[in-house]
Design a protein around this motif. Structure first.
Motif, PDB file in Angstrom:
ATOM      1  N   SER A  85      31.249 -50.995  31.528  1.00 46.62           N
ATOM      2  CA  SER A  85      31.826 -52.255  31.978  1.00 46.62           C
ATOM      3  C   SER A  85      30.719 -53.218  32.396  1.00 46.62           C
ATOM      4  O   SER A  85      29.691 -52.811  32.942  1.00 46.62           O
ATOM      5  N   THR A  86      30.960 -54.481  32.127  1.00 44.52           N
ATOM      6  CA  THR A  86      30.022 -55.537  32.496  1.00 44.52           C
ATOM      7  C   THR A  86      30.628 -56.353  33.626  1.00 44.52           C
ATOM      8  O   THR A  86      31.769 -56.790  33.543  1.00 44.52           O
ATOM      9  N   THR A  87      29.864 -56.541  34.684  1.00 42.80           N
ATOM     10  CA  THR A  87      30.295 -57.397  35.784  1.00 42.80           C
ATOM     11  C   THR A  87      29.393 -58.617  35.823  1.00 42.80           C
ATOM     12  O   THR A  87      28.161 -58.495  35.793  1.00 42.80           O
ATOM     13  N   LYS A 132      34.373 -58.388  27.088  1.00 41.70           N
ATOM     14  CA  LYS A 132      35.315 -58.109  28.161  1.00 41.70           C
ATOM     15  C   LYS A 132      34.500 -57.803  29.414  1.00 41.70           C
ATOM     16  O   LYS A 132      33.693 -56.870  29.425  1.00 41.70           O
ATOM     17  N   TYR A 133      34.690 -58.558  30.459  1.00 39.47           N
ATOM     18  CA  TYR A 133      33.872 -58.379  31.647  1.00 39.47           C
ATOM     19  C   TYR A 133      34.701 -58.540  32.920  1.00 39.47           C
ATOM     20  O   TYR A 133      35.804 -59.100  32.902  1.00 39.47           O
ATOM     21  N   ASN A 134      34.148 -58.012  33.996  1.00 43.67           N
ATOM     22  CA  ASN A 134      34.728 -58.209  35.316  1.00 43.67           C
ATOM     23  C   ASN A 134      34.002 -59.378  35.970  1.00 43.67           C
ATOM     24  O   ASN A 134      32.768 -59.413  35.979  1.00 43.67           O
ATOM     25  N   ALA A 135      34.748 -60.327  36.508  1.00 39.74           N
ATOM     26  CA  ALA A 135      34.151 -61.478  37.181  1.00 39.74           C
ATOM     27  C   ALA A 135      34.178 -61.246  38.685  1.00 39.74           C
ATOM     28  O   ALA A 135      35.203 -60.857  39.246  1.00 39.74           O
ATOM     29  N   LYS A 172      20.055 -55.426  44.047  1.00 42.25           N
ATOM     30  CA  LYS A 172      20.435 -55.591  42.642  1.00 42.25           C
ATOM     31  C   LYS A 172      19.744 -56.791  42.006  1.00 42.25           C
ATOM     32  O   LYS A 172      19.399 -56.772  40.829  1.00 42.25           O
ATOM     33  N   ASN A 173      19.559 -57.845  42.784  1.00 42.20           N
ATOM     34  CA  ASN A 173      19.006 -59.091  42.244  1.00 42.20           C
ATOM     35  C   ASN A 173      18.054 -59.693  43.275  1.00 42.20           C
ATOM     36  O   ASN A 173      18.455 -60.537  44.080  1.00 42.20           O
ATOM     37  N   PRO A 174      16.782 -59.259  43.279  1.00 41.86           N
ATOM     38  CA  PRO A 174      15.830 -59.730  44.289  1.00 41.86           C
ATOM     39  C   PRO A 174      15.669 -61.253  44.336  1.00 41.86           C
ATOM     40  O   PRO A 174      15.301 -61.793  45.390  1.00 41.86           O
ATOM     41  N   PHE A 234      24.152 -63.215  38.027  1.00 43.24           N
ATOM     42  CA  PHE A 234      23.472 -62.036  37.535  1.00 43.24           C
ATOM     43  C   PHE A 234      24.546 -61.079  37.029  1.00 43.24           C
ATOM     44  O   PHE A 234      25.724 -61.244  37.328  1.00 43.24           O
ATOM     45  N   ILE A 235      24.111 -60.114  36.216  1.00 36.43           N
ATOM     46  CA  ILE A 235      25.067 -59.174  35.635  1.00 36.43           C
ATOM     47  C   ILE A 235      24.698 -57.754  36.008  1.00 36.43           C
ATOM     48  O   ILE A 235      23.539 -57.471  36.344  1.00 36.43           O
ATOM     49  N   GLU A 236      25.691 -56.890  35.932  1.00 36.14           N
ATOM     50  CA  GLU A 236      25.492 -55.475  36.219  1.00 36.14           C
ATOM     51  C   GLU A 236      26.271 -54.656  35.199  1.00 36.14           C
ATOM     52  O   GLU A 236      27.446 -54.913  34.950  1.00 36.14           O
ATOM     53  N   GLU A 237      25.588 -53.663  34.612  1.00 40.23           N
ATOM     54  CA  GLU A 237      26.210 -52.748  33.653  1.00 40.23           C
ATOM     55  C   GLU A 237      25.747 -51.333  33.952  1.00 40.23           C
ATOM     56  O   GLU A 237      24.596 -50.981  33.660  1.00 40.23           O
ATOM     57  N   ASP A 238      26.614 -50.547  34.552  1.00 42.65           N
ATOM     58  CA  ASP A 238      26.298 -49.135  34.822  1.00 42.65           C
ATOM     59  C   ASP A 238      24.922 -48.954  35.455  1.00 42.65           C
ATOM     60  O   ASP A 238      24.117 -48.141  35.003  1.00 42.65           O
ATOM     61  N   GLY A 239      24.650 -49.744  36.482  1.00 45.06           N
ATOM     62  CA  GLY A 239      23.388 -49.615  37.203  1.00 45.06           C
ATOM     63  C   GLY A 239      22.283 -50.524  36.704  1.00 45.06           C
ATOM     64  O   GLY A 239      21.260 -50.683  37.388  1.00 45.06           O
ATOM     65  N   PHE A 240      22.451 -51.093  35.523  1.00 41.63           N
ATOM     66  CA  PHE A 240      21.460 -52.041  35.006  1.00 41.63           C
ATOM     67  C   PHE A 240      21.823 -53.433  35.507  1.00 41.63           C
ATOM     68  O   PHE A 240      22.940 -53.908  35.297  1.00 41.63           O
TER      69      PHE A 240
END
Length: 228
Positions: free
Chosen positions: A2-4, A27-30, A48-50, A56-62
């Motif tokens: 999933s992409t946030t 398909k993403y979570n906002a 997550k985002n210094p 910014f986005i997050e995908e399974d820890g990335f």
């Protein structure tokens, strides 16, 4: 997977990411973050985002910040052959798109940030002469970039146009493009604004952003007068 997407609709960079995600069919979570309330400054968000920026986005820890890096990543990962016009494989076209993205990141958006930062901190009541000169210079350069093509990097819309239109939509709302001085830029702006993706995602957020900045300026003016 999933992409946030962490975003706020008024943010120009967030609008660029949202438009690219929509065009690619992602398909993403906002997840809305309010920068004015510094919701991006929590320890978890900072880890997550210094940069503590939106989006910014997050995908399974990335995690990935900066809209320009994000839209390139999304294209590389989710782009299909029918999306190739956004970032064609021709090396010179890609180089031109990259340059326009760097221009937006390094020059054009900082001109807008020079308005946003002092406005949100209560110092700016109107655009100064130096701010106007800088924005006008940005308009001049964009007009020159449009001398040989209908869009900023090609004769079709690319990632560069989607990124720059978000910055320009707020700038134009604050300092309207002079069509006599920058006719090519004005034509590009009208053309981009009429695209369904821009009507759907960019314009509502731009209207909100411009209205908010103007309201803050008026409030700053009132507060400064009350201290005299």
């Amino acid at each position: 997977m999933s992409t946030t997407i962490y975003k706020v609709d008024a943010s120009p960079p967030a609008r660029a990411v949202l438009m690219v995600a929509d065009l690619l069919g992602i398909k993403y979570n906002a997840c809305d973050i309010n920068p004015l309330l510094r919701e991006q400054d929590t320890p978890d968000m900072t880890k997550k985002n210094p940069m503590r920026t939106v989006p910014f986005i997050e995908e399974d820890g990335f995690c990935l910040g900066d809209s320009h890096a994000i839209i390139l990543y999304l294209f590389d990962k989710y782009g299909k052959p029918e999306h190739s016009y956004l970032y064609p494989t021709d090396k010179r076209k890609r180089a031109t798109i990259n340059q326009r993205l760097f221009f937006d990141c390094g020059i054009l958006f900082p001109y807008l940030r020079s308005v946003m930062a002092p406005t949100y901190t209560g110092r700016l009541t109107e655009l100064s002469k130096s701010i106007v000169r800088n924005i006008e210079d940005g308009y001049r350069m964009l007009d020159a970039y449009l001398s040989d093509s209908m869009y900023l990097a090609d004769d079709v819309m690319t990632l560069a146009d989607l990124s720059v239109i978000t910055t320009m939509s707020t700038l134009h709302g604050l300092l309207p493009i002079d069509s006599t001085k920058y006719p090519k830029l004005m034509n590009w702006f009208i053309n981009m604004s009429e695209k369904e993706i821009c009507k759907k995602i960019n314009q509502p957020g731009a209207d909100q952003h411009v209205a908010g900045l103007k309201a803050f300026m008026e409030n700053n003016k009132t507060n400064q007068k009350s201290k005299l």
